[in-house]
Design an enzyme around this catalytic site. Structure first.
Site, mmCIF file in Angstrom:
data_model
loop_
_atom_site.group_PDB
_atom_site.id
_atom_site.type_symbol
_atom_site.label_atom_id
_atom_site.label_comp_id
_atom_site.label_asym_id
_atom_site.label_seq_id
_atom_site.Cartn_x
_atom_site.Cartn_y
_atom_site.Cartn_z
ATOM 1 N N HIS A 138 0.820 -1.206 0.000
ATOM 2 C CA HIS A 138 0.000 0.000 0.000
ATOM 3 C C HIS A 138 0.861 1.266 0.000
ATOM 4 C CE1 HIS A 138 -3.842 -2.176 1.582
ATOM 5 N NE2 HIS A 138 -3.764 -2.155 0.265
ATOM 6 N N CYS A 164 3.221 -11.949 2.465
ATOM 7 C CA CYS A 164 4.185 -11.870 3.561
ATOM 8 C C CYS A 164 4.148 -13.175 4.361
ATOM 9 C CB CYS A 164 3.849 -10.687 4.465
ATOM 10 S SG CYS A 164 4.858 -10.624 5.969
ATOM 11 N N GLU A 218 -5.841 -7.951 3.583
ATOM 12 C CA GLU A 218 -5.317 -9.047 4.397
ATOM 13 C C GLU A 218 -6.447 -9.831 5.050
ATOM 14 O OE1 GLU A 218 -2.818 -9.834 8.481
ATOM 15 O OE2 GLU A 218 -2.319 -8.025 7.348
ATOM 16 N N CYS A 241 2.484 -8.450 13.576
ATOM 17 C CA CYS A 241 3.850 -8.713 13.137
ATOM 18 C C CYS A 241 4.867 -7.849 13.875
ATOM 19 C CB CYS A 241 3.972 -8.547 11.624
ATOM 20 S SG CYS A 241 4.208 -6.866 11.058
ATOM 21 N N SER A 273 -3.022 2.343 4.021
ATOM 22 C CA SER A 273 -2.061 1.516 4.747
ATOM 23 C C SER A 273 -2.490 1.396 6.202
ATOM 24 C CB SER A 273 -0.657 2.126 4.654
ATOM 25 O OG SER A 273 0.218 1.526 5.582
ATOM 26 N N SER A 274 -2.916 0.203 6.589
ATOM 27 C CA SER A 274 -3.399 -0.003 7.959
ATOM 28 C C SER A 274 -2.329 0.311 8.982
ATOM 29 C CB SER A 274 -3.880 -1.447 8.127
ATOM 30 O OG SER A 274 -4.227 -1.711 9.470
ATOM 31 N N ASN A 275 -1.111 -0.200 8.783
ATOM 32 C CA ASN A 275 -0.079 0.000 9.805
ATOM 33 C C ASN A 275 0.316 1.463 9.923
ATOM 34 O OD1 ASN A 275 2.906 0.413 8.650
ATOM 35 N ND2 ASN A 275 1.776 -0.862 7.193
ATOM 36 N N SER A 332 5.265 0.184 4.572
ATOM 37 C CA SER A 332 5.300 0.116 3.114
ATOM 38 C C SER A 332 5.789 1.420 2.484
ATOM 39 C CB SER A 332 3.920 -0.251 2.555
ATOM 40 O OG SER A 332 2.913 0.583 3.097
#
Length: 319
Positions: free
Chosen positions: A46, A101, A131, A200, A228-230, A273
């Site tokens: 992303h 991943c 995901e 993760c 982008s979730s993270n 990302s």
């Protein structure tokens, strides 16, 4: 504003994780091995800068496999795909490379084990995220119940409270996920937990790095994409710690200068990302307006690396 002294506090670790590095490497090596065009189902990661960079090298991004011509290779994104996708590729005798991943694949295998053990599965994750769609698609429809927050746990309708297990999306807020897990364990004391944390290492480390600097900064910028979730979680972490201003920026052009006026200590990080070149772009934009000093946080570096699929492992990555 020009000439004012601003200290940029760089979070560490930040930016690319091992799964993202691996996914990009797979696309570049596939281009080197097969020649362009190489097709990629969905964004490989992303980040538009990364996607556009790969497009310039000959990658073509598509939504579904029916957009891929016969005879051309296709790569599945790092977020993972439902089992129906490789099954369709095999039925068409397509050459495909799975860039999922390994830590997402671990969650897939975990869900499959629970299913084989006769357990109903609860997944903690964000509806509609690739995901989550990929993980739900590992098992027959209805095998996995999805919850986004602790408030949804009370309404869960399960087959047998004593025969449950949970898994999580890998890019969630560590603290919010702990709240959901607590709610699940309070309502379902026998629920089976993951053998190893599903969130993760990169997500956990980047959130901790923000926690380490957020309270000492007047503002914090996260370089990352809105899907982008993270990256979005990093903004939330800073906000919850009381950082006066936190925002997501894709590029230097997105820096909210008005909101930063008068702020002399600005934290800076990047989602998993987002490439380091974009972090440097933001720093250069500050230097064009201010006298800038850089302060580095002392969090240890990461040294994680993942193996490549055999089909591209021996190919030299494109320069």
């Amino acid at each position: 504003m020009t000439g004012e002294q601003v200290t940029i506090v760089l979070a560490n670790p930040r930016g690319f994780c091992a799964g993202v590095v691996r996914a990009i490497d797979i696309v570049e090596r596939a281009l080197e091995k097969f020649g362009p065009p190489v097709y990629v189902r969905h964004e490989i990661v992303h980040n538009r800068f990364v996607v556009e960079s790969l497009e310039c090298k000959g990658a073509i991004f598509v939504d579904e496999l029916d957009e891929v011509p016969d005879g051309r290779p296709v790569i599945f994104s790092a977020h993972g795909v439902p089992k129906a996708v490789p099954a369709e590729a095999e039925s068409r005798r397509m050459l495909y490379v799975d860039a999922t991943c390994p830590l997402v694949s671990k969650v897939h295998r975990e869900a499959e084990r629970h299913y084989k053990d006769g357990l109903q599965i609860v997944m903690i994750g964000h509806r509609g995220h690739p995901e989550v769609i990929g993980t739900l698609g590992q098992l027959p429809e209805g095998s996995i119940l999805l919850v986004e927050g602790a408030e949804e746990v009370a309404g869960l309708e399960v087959r047998d409270p004593a025969r449950l297990a949970y898994v999580t999306q890998t890019t969630l807020s560590v603290d919010e996920t702990a709240e959901v897990v607590q709610a699940l364990q309070e309502r379902f004391p026998k629920i089976r937990t993951p053998r190893k944390e599903d969130i993760c290492y990169a997500t956990t480390n980047r959130q901790q790095a923000v926690k380490d600097i957020a309270q000492s900064c007047e503002a914090l910028l996260v370089v990352g994409a809105p899907n982008s979730s993270n990256s979005r979680r990093l903004v939330e972490v800073a906000q919850k710690l009381g950082c006066p201003f936190a925002a997501l920026v894709q590029r230097a052009a997105d820096i909210p200068w008005e909101a930063l006026a008068g702020k002399t200590r600005v934290g800076l990080t990047a989602g998993a990302s987002a490439p380091e070149v974009l972090v440097q772009e933001v720093i250069d934009a500050f230097r064009a307006r201010h006298e800038v000093s850089i302060e580095y946080s002392s969090t240890p570096d990461e040294d994680v690396a993942f193996k490549l699929p055999r089909i591209v492992a021996k190919v030299t990555a494109a320069a």
